[in-house]
Design an enzyme around this catalytic site. Sequence first.
Site, PDB file in Angstrom:
ATOM      1  N   THR A  47       0.646  -1.641  -0.107  1.00 35.84           N
ATOM      2  CA  THR A  47      -0.015  -0.334   0.461  1.00 35.84           C
ATOM      3  C   THR A  47       0.978   1.615  -0.307  1.00 35.84           C
ATOM      4  OG1 THR A  47      -1.827  -1.316   1.571  1.00 35.84           O
ATOM      5  CG2 THR A  47      -2.084   1.562   0.871  1.00 35.84           C
ATOM      6  N   TYR A 136       4.078 -12.585   5.463  1.00 39.81           N
ATOM      7  CA  TYR A 136       2.647 -11.944   5.064  1.00 39.81           C
ATOM      8  C   TYR A 136       2.722 -12.853   3.604  1.00 39.81           C
ATOM      9  CZ  TYR A 136       0.365  -8.646   1.342  1.00 39.81           C
ATOM     10  OH  TYR A 136      -0.603  -8.084   0.887  1.00 39.81           O
ATOM     11  N   LYS A 165       0.608 -12.828   8.280  1.00 36.43           N
ATOM     12  CA  LYS A 165      -0.476 -11.558   7.459  1.00 36.43           C
ATOM     13  C   LYS A 165      -1.926 -12.325   6.742  1.00 36.43           C
ATOM     14  CE  LYS A 165      -1.409  -7.418   4.422  1.00 36.43           C
ATOM     15  NZ  LYS A 165      -0.649  -6.046   3.650  1.00 36.43           N
ATOM     16  N   VAL A 208      -4.175  -6.435   9.033  1.00 35.66           N
ATOM     17  CA  VAL A 208      -3.394  -5.265   8.714  1.00 35.66           C
ATOM     18  C   VAL A 208      -4.122  -5.222   7.532  1.00 35.66           C
ATOM     19  CG1 VAL A 208      -1.471  -4.714   7.308  1.00 35.66           C
ATOM     20  CG2 VAL A 208      -1.438  -6.869   9.232  1.00 35.66           C
TER      21      VAL A 208
END
Length: 295
Positions: A47, A136, A165, A208
């Site tokens: 992001t 992740y 995540k 998240v």
Amino acid sequence: MKTFGRVLTAMVTSFNNDGSVNIENCVAIANHLLDNGSDGLVVCGTTGENPTMSRDEKLALFNAIAKECGHKGSIIANVGSNDTMASAEFVKEVSNIDSIDGLLVVVPYYNKPNQQGQYLHFKTIAEATTLPIMVYNVPSRVGTGIFPTTLVQLHNEYPHICAIKEASGNLMIASEIKRLMPGDDFMVYSGDDGLTLPMLSIGGCGVVSVVSHVAGKDMNAMIQAYESGHNYEAIRIYQALSEIIKAMFITTNPIPVKYAARKIGLPVGKFNLPMCEPTADEAAYIDKALAEYLK
């Protein structure tokens, strides 16, 4: 359970017109998020458009956010790449920064390593730091994913690999992780805003989040309601958030959220190519959802 917090915002990065990072604006965004529902931040994640940032820019941003905002919440530095040895060297540098609470490390992208390769990748990084590591798992961006059994092996050998995540979109993977590691020493975070509430029901501890740029207080309230046993209130908030969550993923992240954050006055700056402004139709959709949510 000791966690990094319920709502960790994968924060956008503010860029100047020449594509460089605007540190001052990023600190302002970080403070706003931590004052509006976020318990912590993931800095320089997807992001945050990290592929367009240099190593030195990332280090400068980690230092600034940790120094200026670390007292307000957890600061998680995204340090992963598809080059194991380069990642491990970068981890050593980042681990020396005061007030960094943890590291986000993605499953190696593009290379598509098998499970043994993934194990060795995370093993190498774990041996380069004592900071907590959040894996992740995002097969849609990476091309492959880590298996729960591989994660268990890593956690057993390196207890500071203590979180994931989980962004596969498959709740059965998160459920299997919690079945294999049912205690409180491994944290499962939803990597998809829209799956946060279902994820909590199978043992997740938070999210998240992307939508928390504009809806952080409600995301946090939803999780707190669920944890307090107020399930109908959690569902009510979840349903109220559904359209704004949908709008934040109408096209590739972070295009919608950066556009929306600018609309609410955050100094997010420009996009760095290959990210770009939303199309007229996409912008209209985001505008409508944002107006409905904020009214």
